[in-house]
Design a protein around this motif. Structure first.
Motif, PDB file in Angstrom:
ATOM      1  N   PHE A   6       0.853  -1.182   0.000  1.00 25.93           N
ATOM      2  CA  PHE A   6       0.000   0.000   0.000  1.00 25.93           C
ATOM      3  C   PHE A   6       0.893   1.236   0.000  1.00 25.93           C
ATOM      4  O   PHE A   6       1.847   1.297   0.778  1.00 25.93           O
ATOM      5  N   ALA A   7       0.572   2.203  -0.838  1.00 24.33           N
ATOM      6  CA  ALA A   7       1.273   3.488  -0.812  1.00 24.33           C
ATOM      7  C   ALA A   7       0.659   4.328   0.298  1.00 24.33           C
ATOM      8  O   ALA A   7      -0.561   4.483   0.359  1.00 24.33           O
ATOM      9  N   ASN A   8       1.495   4.843   1.176  1.00 28.06           N
ATOM     10  CA  ASN A   8       1.022   5.635   2.313  1.00 28.06           C
ATOM     11  C   ASN A   8       1.719   6.980   2.455  1.00 28.06           C
ATOM     12  O   ASN A   8       1.239   7.837   3.182  1.00 28.06           O
ATOM     13  N   THR A   9       2.846   7.155   1.795  1.00 29.30           N
ATOM     14  CA  THR A   9       3.618   8.379   1.944  1.00 29.30           C
ATOM     15  C   THR A   9       3.750   9.077   0.592  1.00 29.30           C
ATOM     16  O   THR A   9       3.559   8.460  -0.464  1.00 29.30           O
ATOM     17  N   GLN A  10       4.098  10.342   0.627  1.00 28.24           N
ATOM     18  CA  GLN A  10       4.300  11.076  -0.619  1.00 28.24           C
ATOM     19  C   GLN A  10       5.397  10.419  -1.453  1.00 28.24           C
ATOM     20  O   GLN A  10       5.283  10.338  -2.673  1.00 28.24           O
ATOM     21  N   ASP A  11       6.460   9.940  -0.811  1.00 30.08           N
ATOM     22  CA  ASP A  11       7.531   9.260  -1.542  1.00 30.08           C
ATOM     23  C   ASP A  11       7.008   8.014  -2.251  1.00 30.08           C
ATOM     24  O   ASP A  11       7.391   7.734  -3.390  1.00 30.08           O
ATOM     25  N   GLU A  12       6.132   7.258  -1.589  1.00 31.80           N
ATOM     26  CA  GLU A  12       5.562   6.058  -2.226  1.00 31.80           C
ATOM     27  C   GLU A  12       4.631   6.438  -3.367  1.00 31.80           C
ATOM     28  O   GLU A  12       4.621   5.777  -4.408  1.00 31.80           O
ATOM     29  N   TYR A  13       3.859   7.512  -3.200  1.00 31.97           N
ATOM     30  CA  TYR A  13       3.000   7.974  -4.299  1.00 31.97           C
ATOM     31  C   TYR A  13       3.848   8.400  -5.491  1.00 31.97           C
ATOM     32  O   TYR A  13       3.529   8.091  -6.637  1.00 31.97           O
ATOM     33  N   LEU A  14       4.946   9.082  -5.226  1.00 29.81           N
ATOM     34  CA  LEU A  14       5.841   9.485  -6.311  1.00 29.81           C
ATOM     35  C   LEU A  14       6.499   8.279  -6.968  1.00 29.81           C
ATOM     36  O   LEU A  14       6.719   8.276  -8.185  1.00 29.81           O
ATOM     37  N   LYS A  15       6.785   7.262  -6.189  1.00 30.33           N
ATOM     38  CA  LYS A  15       7.369   6.034  -6.724  1.00 30.33           C
ATOM     39  C   LYS A  15       6.405   5.371  -7.727  1.00 30.33           C
ATOM     40  O   LYS A  15       6.826   4.705  -8.657  1.00 30.33           O
ATOM     41  N   CYS A  16       5.114   5.596  -7.544  1.00 28.70           N
ATOM     42  CA  CYS A  16       4.076   5.027  -8.411  1.00 28.70           C
ATOM     43  C   CYS A  16       3.784   5.886  -9.638  1.00 28.70           C
ATOM     44  O   CYS A  16       2.978   5.501 -10.496  1.00 28.70           O
ATOM     45  N   TRP A  17       4.417   7.047  -9.731  1.00 29.54           N
ATOM     46  CA  TRP A  17       4.104   8.020 -10.767  1.00 29.54           C
ATOM     47  C   TRP A  17       4.174   7.449 -12.185  1.00 29.54           C
ATOM     48  O   TRP A  17       3.283   7.655 -13.001  1.00 29.54           O
ATOM     49  N   ASN A  18       5.235   6.726 -12.524  1.00 28.32           N
ATOM     50  CA  ASN A  18       5.376   6.222 -13.899  1.00 28.32           C
ATOM     51  C   ASN A  18       4.234   5.288 -14.281  1.00 28.32           C
ATOM     52  O   ASN A  18       3.719   5.356 -15.403  1.00 28.32           O
ATOM     53  N   ALA A  19       3.830   4.450 -13.355  1.00 23.85           N
ATOM     54  CA  ALA A  19       2.731   3.525 -13.650  1.00 23.85           C
ATOM     55  C   ALA A  19       1.403   4.275 -13.777  1.00 23.85           C
ATOM     56  O   ALA A  19       0.586   3.971 -14.657  1.00 23.85           O
ATOM     57  N   ILE A  20       1.168   5.249 -12.918  1.00 26.18           N
ATOM     58  CA  ILE A  20      -0.068   6.042 -13.005  1.00 26.18           C
ATOM     59  C   ILE A  20      -0.086   6.852 -14.294  1.00 26.18           C
ATOM     60  O   ILE A  20      -1.091   6.896 -15.010  1.00 26.18           O
ATOM     61  N   SER A  21       1.014   7.501 -14.614  1.00 23.56           N
ATOM     62  CA  SER A  21       1.032   8.368 -15.796  1.00 23.56           C
ATOM     63  C   SER A  21       0.911   7.570 -17.093  1.00 23.56           C
ATOM     64  O   SER A  21       0.508   8.125 -18.115  1.00 23.56           O
ATOM     65  N   ALA A  22       1.216   6.281 -17.064  1.00 20.82           N
ATOM     66  CA  ALA A  22       1.000   5.445 -18.248  1.00 20.82           C
ATOM     67  C   ALA A  22      -0.490   5.348 -18.585  1.00 20.82           C
ATOM     68  O   ALA A  22      -0.869   5.266 -19.748  1.00 20.82           O
ATOM     69  N   LEU A  23      -1.332   5.371 -17.562  1.00 19.67           N
ATOM     70  CA  LEU A  23      -2.782   5.323 -17.751  1.00 19.67           C
ATOM     71  C   LEU A  23      -3.395   6.719 -17.804  1.00 19.67           C
ATOM     72  O   LEU A  23      -4.388   6.941 -18.493  1.00 19.67           O
ATOM     73  N   ARG A  24      -2.826   7.655 -17.089  1.00 18.69           N
ATOM     74  CA  ARG A  24      -3.378   9.003 -16.948  1.00 18.69           C
ATOM     75  C   ARG A  24      -2.372  10.049 -17.445  1.00 18.69           C
ATOM     76  O   ARG A  24      -1.825  10.833 -16.675  1.00 18.69           O
ATOM     77  N   PRO A  25      -2.104  10.084 -18.757  1.00 19.42           N
ATOM     78  CA  PRO A  25      -1.087  11.015 -19.277  1.00 19.42           C
ATOM     79  C   PRO A  25      -1.472  12.486 -19.150  1.00 19.42           C
ATOM     80  O   PRO A  25      -0.616  13.361 -19.285  1.00 19.42           O
ATOM     81  N   ASN A  26      -2.729  12.756 -18.846  1.00 18.67           N
ATOM     82  CA  ASN A  26      -3.183  14.137 -18.670  1.00 18.67           C
ATOM     83  C   ASN A  26      -2.700  14.757 -17.359  1.00 18.67           C
ATOM     84  O   ASN A  26      -2.728  15.972 -17.208  1.00 18.67           O
ATOM     85  N   LEU A  27      -2.245  13.931 -16.432  1.00 13.59           N
ATOM     86  CA  LEU A  27      -1.822  14.425 -15.120  1.00 13.59           C
ATOM     87  C   LEU A  27      -0.394  14.957 -15.144  1.00 13.59           C
ATOM     88  O   LEU A  27       0.453  14.455 -15.887  1.00 13.59           O
ATOM     89  N   THR A  28      -0.148  15.925 -14.288  1.00 10.41           N
ATOM     90  CA  THR A  28       1.221  16.307 -13.940  1.00 10.41           C
ATOM     91  C   THR A  28       1.487  15.732 -12.554  1.00 10.41           C
ATOM     92  O   THR A  28       0.541  15.380 -11.834  1.00 10.41           O
ATOM     93  N   LYS A  29       2.740  15.658 -12.170  1.00 11.10           N
ATOM     94  CA  LYS A  29       3.053  15.155 -10.822  1.00 11.10           C
ATOM     95  C   LYS A  29       2.374  15.997  -9.760  1.00 11.10           C
ATOM     96  O   LYS A  29       1.889  15.470  -8.762  1.00 11.10           O
ATOM     97  N   GLU A  30       2.328  17.304  -9.979  1.00 14.02           N
ATOM     98  CA  GLU A  30       1.755  18.200  -8.981  1.00 14.02           C
ATOM     99  C   GLU A  30       0.257  17.955  -8.808  1.00 14.02           C
ATOM    100  O   GLU A  30      -0.224  17.847  -7.683  1.00 14.02           O
ATOM    101  N   ASN A  31      -0.484  17.893  -9.924  1.00 18.01           N
ATOM    102  CA  ASN A  31      -1.922  17.689  -9.732  1.00 18.01           C
ATOM    103  C   ASN A  31      -2.235  16.252  -9.328  1.00 18.01           C
ATOM    104  O   ASN A  31      -3.209  16.010  -8.642  1.00 18.01           O
ATOM    105  N   TYR A  32      -1.389  15.312  -9.687  1.00 17.93           N
ATOM    106  CA  TYR A  32      -1.525  13.935  -9.212  1.00 17.93           C
ATOM    107  C   TYR A  32      -1.450  13.894  -7.685  1.00 17.93           C
ATOM    108  O   TYR A  32      -2.321  13.325  -7.025  1.00 17.93           O
ATOM    109  N   LEU A  33      -0.438  14.527  -7.117  1.00 14.53           N
ATOM    110  CA  LEU A  33      -0.290  14.523  -5.661  1.00 14.53           C
ATOM    111  C   LEU A  33      -1.434  15.259  -4.975  1.00 14.53           C
ATOM    112  O   LEU A  33      -1.930  14.816  -3.936  1.00 14.53           O
ATOM    113  N   ALA A  34      -1.879  16.371  -5.552  1.00 13.94           N
ATOM    114  CA  ALA A  34      -3.009  17.111  -4.982  1.00 13.94           C
ATOM    115  C   ALA A  34      -4.286  16.278  -5.038  1.00 13.94           C
ATOM    116  O   ALA A  34      -5.061  16.231  -4.073  1.00 13.94           O
ATOM    117  N   LEU A  35      -4.520  15.605  -6.154  1.00 12.14           N
ATOM    118  CA  LEU A  35      -5.705  14.754  -6.266  1.00 12.14           C
ATOM    119  C   LEU A  35      -5.641  13.584  -5.290  1.00 12.14           C
ATOM    120  O   LEU A  35      -6.648  13.225  -4.675  1.00 12.14           O
TER     121      LEU A  35
END
Length: 143
Positions: A6-35
């Motif tokens: 389970f991702a619980n920290t900002q670092d873990e969420y950032l670690k997941c960024w490449n996999a998320i952005s593969a599905l959600r290319p409309n996101l930036t890292k900043e709005n991903y973290l805010a969402l």
């Protein structure tokens, strides 16, 4: 050896960024973290596979929901694998994890929406015994 976490920290969420952005290319890292911060308040959880190198090839994001027509469910918002890791069973492992979680918690089901063009994903869902039960309609208001 892979691990599901389970991702619980900002670092873990950032670690997941490449996999998320593969599905959600409309996101930036900043709005991903805010969402993510906002969605956590709505029971959203992000689960990831970490491979033997510490990389994250796949993620599943989900939330708990209760609806009149289907009861208490897990709704999968995001199930994504980076392109170079597709076909290695990561999404299947994550879907099995969610199925086990729903069964353990005695929920009524698992639901997700999928783009009509995602044929490989549909094959996986059908192989896992998910059924196509509806059409999804939407209306963008502020775009």
């Amino acid at each position: 050896m892979t691990q599901i976490k389970f991702a619980n920290t900002q670092d873990e969420y950032l670690k997941c960024w490449n996999a998320i952005s593969a599905l959600r290319p409309n996101l930036t890292k900043e709005n991903y973290l805010a969402l993510i911060d906002n969605m956590k308040n709505q029971t959203y959880q992000l689960v990831f596979i970490e491979d033997e190198n510490g990389d994250v090839p796949a993620v599943v994001g989900f939330r708990y929901m209760t609806m009149l027509y289907c009861g208490n469910i897990i709704y999968i918002d995001d199930l994504s694998t980076i392109s170079e890791a597709r076909g290695k069973g990561y999404a299947s492992q994550l879907l099995d994890f969610i199925i086990d979680l729903a069964q353990t918690q005695k929920l009524d089901g698992i639901h997700l929406d999928s783009g009509h063009q995602r044929y490989d994903a549909h094959r996986l869902y059908l192989n896992k015994k998910l059924k196509i039960t509806a059409h999804h309609f939407s209306l963008n208001i502020n775009s």
